[in-house]
Write an enzyme that holds these catalytic residues in place. Structure first.
Site, PDB file in Angstrom:
ATOM      1  N   CYS A  81       0.683  -1.158   0.763  1.00  0.00           N
ATOM      2  CA  CYS A  81       0.043   0.192  -0.490  1.00  0.00           C
ATOM      3  C   CYS A  81       0.820   1.322   0.034  1.00  0.00           C
ATOM      4  CB  CYS A  81      -1.274   0.244   1.079  1.00  0.00           C
ATOM      5  SG  CYS A  81      -1.710   1.472   1.104  1.00  0.00           S
ATOM      6  N   ASN A 305     -24.897 -16.091  12.573  1.00  0.00           N
ATOM      7  CA  ASN A 305     -23.642 -16.296  11.918  1.00  0.00           C
ATOM      8  C   ASN A 305     -23.054 -17.802  12.254  1.00  0.00           C
ATOM      9  OD1 ASN A 305     -21.116 -15.793  10.008  1.00  0.00           O
ATOM     10  ND2 ASN A 305     -20.302 -15.749  11.558  1.00  0.00           N
ATOM     11  N   GLU A 321     -28.783 -12.945  21.828  1.00  0.00           N
ATOM     12  CA  GLU A 321     -27.320 -11.983  21.982  1.00  0.00           C
ATOM     13  C   GLU A 321     -28.144 -10.625  22.003  1.00  0.00           C
ATOM     14  OE1 GLU A 321     -26.033  -8.448  19.531  1.00  0.00           O
ATOM     15  OE2 GLU A 321     -25.494 -11.224  19.922  1.00  0.00           O
ATOM     16  N   CYS A 395     -11.847 -12.433  20.124  1.00  0.00           N
ATOM     17  CA  CYS A 395     -11.882 -10.864  19.538  1.00  0.00           C
ATOM     18  C   CYS A 395     -10.872 -10.764  20.222  1.00  0.00           C
ATOM     19  CB  CYS A 395     -12.063 -10.545  18.439  1.00  0.00           C
ATOM     20  SG  CYS A 395     -13.550  -9.153  19.803  1.00  0.00           S
TER      21      CYS A 395
END
Length: 438
Positions: A81, A305, A321, A395
């Site tokens: 980049c 998902n 959720e 994550c």
């Protein structure tokens, strides 16, 4: 009364020191040792000898930047980049992809080993294409009075200023190709000085764009935007700061997953890396060893998902959720795909869950995919359910390590670990772990 202030410790000299880089941390910084202190060196790679100057000096660690490379690592590559030196989006384009994956895997192994007081190895790396993978991106918009020009791009490193980008090699090609014509279109609007940001998403049925504008748009601007959307065959949505978007397109975005059609709102969370996401869902299903009689609980399920593909294999699966809009979308997609054995509930999983209707049910397998804060609020309930298998998708390795201790203390064994290379060239470290009841 006199008041005295103590200034923060700063580096007042530009003393140059020579160090040898020992490893790469998951954030893309080289790690060296100097006078018994850990030294983080931006832009340096393992095995390199570098002349550096300190930029920050703390009691237990210091930070430095390279002034001269004395030797170069064979894993050093030329960043693809042209904006890499300034843009804050990527941190590791100067490192070979194999080194990036190896360093992240080592960091994950180290953190899980510390949490479990045993040696934990990463069994596999789940990866896709290292370039052209990102199917969602938000670009800031700023009008510059000095240059009389609209800037469109990502934040600079350690700054709120924008890097005005013309290309981005981590974007999927369909979105990267929109950057220059989109900038031209927005620059021609009457409202060019009063734009907030633009979000680009690639669905399976084409690209979509959300434009945040700060004032009501003139009819001329509406017409120009509609012409742009028709020319580039994209779904266009306007965001005036209200809860609802104004759709200038009748199409509904969707993506395919395990032969299911999952529709989504432009504002819904979907995984940025579709290639890794598909592999991740497949791997989770395999690790859960799903049988028709299983009862599966999917916590932090988003818009389904994992829940919906799991529903193909078992008689009963429940997704929970915290965001009501995602729960509604997930339920809609269950109906769309004729999955009558899947149900969804809305609940803040940071709060007490034992009185919730779904919590009283029995489940023999559990999947968790929490946000960065982890799943501390539900770990005790997961232990109470005593499932045979738990798959934890993370994550944030720090909260994964913390939550793992709850399962390990309850007699679970950490059986499989995968590093998910969801965001190549960045500091993000994602993973998936399988726990089994011993």
């Amino acid at each position: 009364m006199a008041q005295f202030y103590v200034a923060k410790q700063r580096v007042t000299t530009q003393q140059r020191i020579t160090v040898t880089i020992e490893e790469l941390d998951p954030f893309g910084q080289g790690v060296a040792r100097h006078k018994g202190k850990t030294l983080f060196v931006t832009g340096a790679l393992p095995g390199e000898q570098a002349e550096v100057v300190l930029t920050e000096d703390k009691r237990q660690f210091a930070r430095a930047k390279v002034t001269r490379l004395i030797s170069r690592s064979p894993d050093r590559v030329t960043p693809r980049c042209p904006h890499y030196d300034r843009c804050g989006g990527c941190q590791q384009q100067h490192a070979d992809v194999a080194l990036q994956q190896r360093s992240k895997s080592q960091a994950l192994s180290r953190m899980l080993s510390q949490a479990s007081a045993q040696n934990v190895a990463v069994d596999e790396v789940i990866a896709g294409q290292p370039w052209g993978y990102r199917r969602r991106a938000r670009l800031g918009l700023q009008w510059q009075n000095k240059t009389q020009r609209l800037q469109m791009g990502f934040r600079q490193k350690a700054s709120n200023d924008l890097v005005d980008i013309q290309n981005c090699p981590v974007l999927v090609p369909e979105l990267e190709a929109l950057l220059l014509p989109l900038h031209q279109c927005l620059s021609d609007l009457r409202a060019v000085r009063r734009l907030g940001h633009v979000e680009l998403v690639l669905a399976d049925n084409g690209p979509l764009m959300i434009l945040r504008h700060l004032d009501a748009l003139h009819a001329d601007d509406h017409e120009k935007l509609e012409q742009f959307s028709h020319k580039h065959q994209l779904m266009l949505f306007l965001d005036a700061g209200n809860e609802e978007l104004s759709a200038l397109s009748e199409s509904t975005p969707f993506y395919q997953s395990h032969q299911l059609k999952l529709t989504f709102s432009p504002q819904d969370f979907i995984q940025v890396n579709d290639g890794v996401n598909q592999q991740m869902v497949t791997k989770a299903i395999a690790w859960l060893d799903l049988q028709p009689e299983d009862r599966v609980l999917d916590l932090f399920c988003g818009m389904g998902n994992f829940t919906l593909p799991i529903g193909i294999f078992v008689h009963n699966v429940v997704g929970v959720e915290g965001i009501a809009a995602l729960v509604r979308q997930a339920a809609y997609n269950a109906d769309l795909n004729n999955l009558k054995n899947v149900s969804f509930f809305q609940h803040n999983l940071e709060e007490e869950v034992s009185r919730q209707p779904w919590a009283a049910q029995g489940f023999n397998k559990v999947l968790l995919d929490p946000a960065r804060a982890g799943a501390a609020g539900v770990m005790a309930h997961v232990v109470k359910l005593a499932p045979e298998r738990v798959v934890y998708v993370s994550c944030n390795p720090t909260t994964l390590a913390r939550d793992s201790q709850t399962l390990l203390s309850a007699g679970y064994q950490l059986e499989r670990v995968a590093m998910l290379d969801m965001f190549p060239h960045t500091r993000h470290l994602e993973s998936m772990v399988l726990f089994r009841k011993t």
